[in-house]
Motif scaffolding. Sequence first.
Motif, PDB file in Angstrom:
ATOM      1  N   PHE A 265      10.305  -2.022   8.770  1.00 29.17           N
ATOM      2  CA  PHE A 265      11.065  -2.314   7.548  1.00 29.17           C
ATOM      3  C   PHE A 265      11.834  -1.059   7.091  1.00 29.17           C
ATOM      4  N   TYR A 266      11.143   0.084   7.066  1.00 34.96           N
ATOM      5  CA  TYR A 266      11.806   1.321   6.638  1.00 34.96           C
ATOM      6  C   TYR A 266      12.832   1.801   7.660  1.00 34.96           C
TER       7      TYR A 266
ATOM      8  N   SER B 108      10.285  -8.805   3.600  1.00 35.66           N
ATOM      9  CA  SER B 108      11.705  -8.883   3.233  1.00 35.66           C
ATOM     10  C   SER B 108      11.915  -9.885   2.114  1.00 35.66           C
ATOM     11  N   PHE B 109      11.204 -11.031   2.202  1.00 34.91           N
ATOM     12  CA  PHE B 109      11.339 -12.070   1.174  1.00 34.91           C
ATOM     13  C   PHE B 109      10.967 -11.522  -0.203  1.00 34.91           C
ATOM     14  N   TYR B 110       9.761 -10.927  -0.312  1.00 36.67           N
ATOM     15  CA  TYR B 110       9.318 -10.512  -1.643  1.00 36.67           C
ATOM     16  C   TYR B 110      10.168  -9.353  -2.167  1.00 36.67           C
ATOM     17  N   TYR B 111      10.519  -8.431  -1.261  1.00 37.66           N
ATOM     18  CA  TYR B 111      11.293  -7.268  -1.707  1.00 37.66           C
ATOM     19  C   TYR B 111      12.712  -7.664  -2.114  1.00 37.66           C
TER      20      TYR B 111
ATOM     21  N   PHE C 143       1.649  -5.297  -1.361  1.00 34.20           N
ATOM     22  CA  PHE C 143       0.434  -6.085  -1.602  1.00 34.20           C
ATOM     23  C   PHE C 143       0.663  -7.563  -1.244  1.00 34.20           C
ATOM     24  N   TYR C 144       1.886  -8.033  -1.459  1.00 33.53           N
ATOM     25  CA  TYR C 144       2.208  -9.410  -1.046  1.00 33.53           C
ATOM     26  C   TYR C 144       2.072  -9.530   0.479  1.00 33.53           C
ATOM     27  N   LEU C 145       2.586  -8.518   1.191  1.00 32.47           N
ATOM     28  CA  LEU C 145       2.469  -8.487   2.649  1.00 32.47           C
ATOM     29  C   LEU C 145       0.990  -8.480   3.060  1.00 32.47           C
ATOM     30  N   LEU C 146       0.192  -7.649   2.388  1.00 27.49           N
ATOM     31  CA  LEU C 146      -1.246  -7.581   2.688  1.00 27.49           C
ATOM     32  C   LEU C 146      -1.888  -8.968   2.522  1.00 27.49           C
ATOM     33  N   ALA C 147      -1.545  -9.624   1.410  1.00 22.36           N
ATOM     34  CA  ALA C 147      -2.128 -10.948   1.111  1.00 22.36           C
ATOM     35  C   ALA C 147      -1.749 -11.964   2.184  1.00 22.36           C
TER      36      ALA C 147
END
Length: 273
Positions: free
Chosen positions: A262-263, A172-175, A186-190
């Motif tokens: 999320f979706y 949620s933060f990055y999006y 990819f941020y979530l993956l990291a």
Amino acid sequence: MNLSNVFLKSSKTSYLKKVAYFLRIGALVELFLTPKPGLVDLIDSGSHRDLDFDKMYRSILIMKDYHDELITGLCDGFSFADLQQIGIKAETRMYDMFGTNTHKGYIFLSGLLLCSLYLSDDSQDNIRLKIIELSKEHFSDDKKFTNTFGGIANECLKGLPSVFEEGLPALSFYYSFSKDIKTSLFYLLARLMQTVEDTTAIRRCGIEGLKRLKRDGFEIERSILLGENYKNLLISINREYQKLNLTMGGVADILGICVGFFYAKKTGITLLF
Ligand SMILES: CC(C)(COP(=O)(O)OP(=O)(O)OC[C@H]1O[C@@H](n2cnc3c(N)ncnc32)[C@H](O)[C@@H]1O)[C@@H](O)C(=O)NCCC(=O)NCCS
Ligand SMILES: Nc1ncnc2c1ncn2[C@@H]1O[C@H](COP(=O)(O)OP(=O)(O)OP(=O)(O)O)[C@@H](O)[C@H]1O
């Protein structure tokens, strides 16, 4: 059964079916996310000689039968022991159809979530408490505890902190500021590489494997936040994981669950938070 009970039952069934649908979408998004180090994706099978894209794709599609059966059982008031049998049958079907472990973790996590959603009321704390309660019951049998360190059992016994405290807030933060869904994934993956105690990595490469995931997750996150071309980094890490036979199936499973939630939330399904 009176009319209001019939209505309640059919609305609970359709609610759970929508959630289950989004959990399968989450698994599909995870599979399509490319390039992923060590994992099956659109380009290669990472460090999995026994898996390929087609098997993983079909394995997600057949999960619908399992979810439908579980939801029917829940709405018909089956005991937890009977619901567990539905999960064990789904695991057996998976091995029979694909000859290997395609989605054992996801079968368990998605089933546990559906049971917990059905049995708790509308708050995140309550669903987490229910996850803990059911996990205590499930893992009370020591035979189900094959791993001594981290793993899916500990994750569930703590109420899925990697989903609720790490993954969903990170996504949620990055999006929220980038509106760039691919980089957000990819941020979530990291972030998950740095936090999930992934037993698939430990089994393949020991504690060094887990440390490697954490280091690489940090580098991927740094690269994303600096606006660099993080794709090349992912490609080179994938090559290294293939050489080391390293993978991160637990990270993949948790990512799928986060994306599903999320979706679901984005499309207006009230999901407790
Ligand atoms: C809980 C189960 C799946 C655990 O299996 P196992 O002991 O082999 O554990 P293992 O460590 O290999 O993990 C299984 C899978 O979980 C995923 N995983 C690994 N680490 C993690 C982690 N930290 N967090 C989440 N998932 C993880 C991986 O994809 C892995 O392949 C199994 O013991 C079981 O009980 N299966 C029956 C299914 C069932 O009863 N379902 C009913 C649900 S209501
Ligand atoms: N895209 C993906 N690629 C590979 N594995 C994934 C992916 N998504 C989820 N996973 C999970 O990773 C797990 C597969 O990992 P792995 O093959 O290491 O497990 P295993 O079969 O228990 O061990 P091994 O293959 O070493 O005998 C599956 O449970 C699967 O759910």
